[in-house]
Motif scaffolding. Structure first.
Motif, PDB file in Angstrom:
ATOM      1  N   ARG A 126       0.822  -1.200   0.000  1.00 39.63           N
ATOM      2  CA  ARG A 126       0.000   0.000   0.000  1.00 39.63           C
ATOM      3  C   ARG A 126       0.862   1.259   0.000  1.00 39.63           C
ATOM      4  O   ARG A 126       1.978   1.296   0.530  1.00 39.63           O
ATOM      5  N   ASP A 127       0.333   2.328  -0.583  1.00 41.21           N
ATOM      6  CA  ASP A 127       0.959   3.642  -0.544  1.00 41.21           C
ATOM      7  C   ASP A 127       0.891   4.166   0.887  1.00 41.21           C
ATOM      8  O   ASP A 127      -0.135   4.041   1.566  1.00 41.21           O
ATOM      9  N   ILE A 128       1.985   4.763   1.358  1.00 41.38           N
ATOM     10  CA  ILE A 128       2.059   5.266   2.725  1.00 41.38           C
ATOM     11  C   ILE A 128       0.944   6.271   3.013  1.00 41.38           C
ATOM     12  O   ILE A 128       0.381   6.321   4.114  1.00 41.38           O
ATOM     13  N   ASN A 129       0.608   7.085   2.034  1.00 40.23           N
ATOM     14  CA  ASN A 129      -0.385   8.135   2.236  1.00 40.23           C
ATOM     15  C   ASN A 129      -1.805   7.608   2.437  1.00 40.23           C
ATOM     16  O   ASN A 129      -2.704   8.368   2.792  1.00 40.23           O
ATOM     17  N   THR A 130      -2.001   6.320   2.196  1.00 40.72           N
ATOM     18  CA  THR A 130      -3.345   5.741   2.365  1.00 40.72           C
ATOM     19  C   THR A 130      -3.524   5.060   3.721  1.00 40.72           C
ATOM     20  O   THR A 130      -4.598   4.536   4.012  1.00 40.72           O
ATOM     21  N   LEU A 131      -2.481   5.079   4.563  1.00 39.37           N
ATOM     22  CA  LEU A 131      -2.526   4.348   5.831  1.00 39.37           C
ATOM     23  C   LEU A 131      -3.259   5.120   6.919  1.00 39.37           C
ATOM     24  O   LEU A 131      -3.190   6.353   6.983  1.00 39.37           O
ATOM     25  N   SER A 132      -3.932   4.391   7.797  1.00 38.71           N
ATOM     26  CA  SER A 132      -4.502   4.996   8.999  1.00 38.71           C
ATOM     27  C   SER A 132      -3.364   5.248   9.989  1.00 38.71           C
ATOM     28  O   SER A 132      -2.231   4.759   9.805  1.00 38.71           O
ATOM     29  N   GLY A 133      -3.654   5.970  11.073  1.00 38.00           N
ATOM     30  CA  GLY A 133      -2.622   6.244  12.075  1.00 38.00           C
ATOM     31  C   GLY A 133      -2.062   4.977  12.690  1.00 38.00           C
ATOM     32  O   GLY A 133      -0.848   4.830  12.871  1.00 38.00           O
ATOM     33  N   GLY A 134      -2.947   4.026  12.986  1.00 33.53           N
ATOM     34  CA  GLY A 134      -2.497   2.773  13.572  1.00 33.53           C
ATOM     35  C   GLY A 134      -1.660   1.945  12.612  1.00 33.53           C
ATOM     36  O   GLY A 134      -0.654   1.338  13.007  1.00 33.53           O
ATOM     37  N   GLU A 135      -2.044   1.930  11.336  1.00 32.90           N
ATOM     38  CA  GLU A 135      -1.280   1.181  10.331  1.00 32.90           C
ATOM     39  C   GLU A 135       0.103   1.799  10.138  1.00 32.90           C
ATOM     40  O   GLU A 135       1.104   1.077  10.016  1.00 32.90           O
TER      41      GLU A 135
END
Length: 369
Positions: A126-135
């Motif tokens: 996944r692209d870093i910019n699509t991650l939630s805070g926990g991810e």
């Protein structure tokens, strides 16, 4: 000892880390707490090598590491605001630090293993910019752990996350660091993390470690007034010693109330040294409320008037004036209803002598007339 800090002083001009001394066993999980600006982050960043000490030693596994560059110390650090490379996906971010240490095949195997433990296998590309805070925070932790550091330093790693995610990550990290046999120093303001993760907890103030001990000892037997107040003892009183033997002491407060303490670590010393005045502390959860005087094993029973009532989540903090001394205790909401707690009502409070802690136990002269 695995990590040894000896006489460490760091002078940053407007702040000084003063004569820090402590040691940590391999595989131990130590949490540092204290008010903002007490020096917790400076201490971590000195251990990893971002600051150079003015004096003192940092020894890791028997070797002095003062002059080693941060990348040569074998120490990882994770911050509150996870710093991930935006031009790389999750897999590449985790792999980045391991490239100097392992082959591509080893890295792939290790990433698959840690991603499974961190429950991020499904987001590796996944692209870093699509991650939630926990991810994102789990990705940061995976990147720090994959290089198998000697120590992981964590500076409020969960504080930017919502409560539910904090709880999940706390539970997860507890098992993962045990699997990796990682030594951890972790800064937090969240006492739930202290209780759930720490083998020992250190309390800092003004660039000094005030106390470093087991979680139970720090919270139930704080060494001084500051530690007691910071960990929420709330009931701290100065009194005159009117009787003392090896098993108990009786203290007379300014109000005239007599309090018995069975803090046997200190009672003998007080009698031996002829101490006249001491500080005592009682945790709010150790105070029992009743509408009538009753016979019990509690050595201390006092009558007072309710002067304040505050609801704090599922509990009620009740303040009782006993001759000018304010005792604060905790009740469940249902118990408060049964007791018909209300302002200006007279009520009895009681607490066991075993729950009366003597403070400043190594510095009696500071409070002696």
């Amino acid at each position: 000892m695995y990590l040894e800090i000896k006489n460490l002083t760091v002078d940053l001009g407007d702040f000084i880390l003063k004569n820090i001394n402590f040691s940590i066993h391999e595989g131990e999980y130590v949490i540092l707490i204290g008010p903002t600006g007490s020096g917790k982050s400076v201490l971590l960043e000195t251990i990893i090598g971002f600051y150079s000490p003015n004096k003192g030693e940092i020894k890791l596994n028997g070797n002095i590491i003062n002059n080693l560059h941060p990348e040569d110390r074998g120490i990882g650090i994770v911050y509150q605001d996870n710093i991930l490379f935006p031009n790389m996906d999750v897999y590449e971010n985790i792999a980045y630090g391991a490239k100097k240490k392992f082959s591509d095949e080893e890295i792939d195997e290790k990433i698959k293993d840690i991603a499974k433990k961190m429950k991020i296998s499904h987001i590796l590309h996944r692209d870093i910019n699509t991650l939630s805070g926990g991810e994102a925070q789990r990705t940061s932790l995976a990147r720090a752990l994959i290089v198998e550091p000697k120590i992981i330093l964590m500076d409020e790693p969960f504080s930017a996350l919502d409560i539910t995610t904090q709880g999940k990550l706390t539970s997860m990290i507890k098992h993962i660091v045990k699997d990796y046999k990682t030594t951890v120093i972790h800064i937090t303001h969240n006492f739930n993390e202290v209780w759930n993760l720490a083998d020992r907890v250190g309390v800092m103030k003004d660039g000094k470690v005030q106390q470093l001990a087991s979680v139970h000892e720090v919270f139930s037997k704080p060494e001084n007034n500051f530690v007691a107040d910071f960990v929420g003892v709330r009931n701290i009183f100065e009194g005159k010693v009117v009787d003392a033997d090896s098993e108990k002491i009786i203290v007379k407060l300014d109000s005239g109330s007599l309090i018995t303490s069975s803090d046997t670590e200190c009672t003998g010393k007080i009698k031996e040294k002829g101490i006249e005045k001491i500080l005592i502390a009682v945790r709010p959860e150790n105070i029992i409320f009743s509408n009538e005087k009753f016979e019990s094993s509690a050595k201390n029973q006092l009558k007072g008037k309710i002067v304040d009532i505050k609801e704090t989540g599922p509990t009620v903090l009740v303040s009782v004036d006993v001759g000018g001394d304010i005792f604060r205790g905790l009740l469940t909401k249902s118990s408060a209803d049964v007791l018909k707690v209300k302002l200006n009502k007279e009520i009895y409070i009681s607490f066991k002598s075993l729950n009366v802690t003597i403070l400043d136990k190594y510095n009696y002269k500071k409070i002696k007339n």
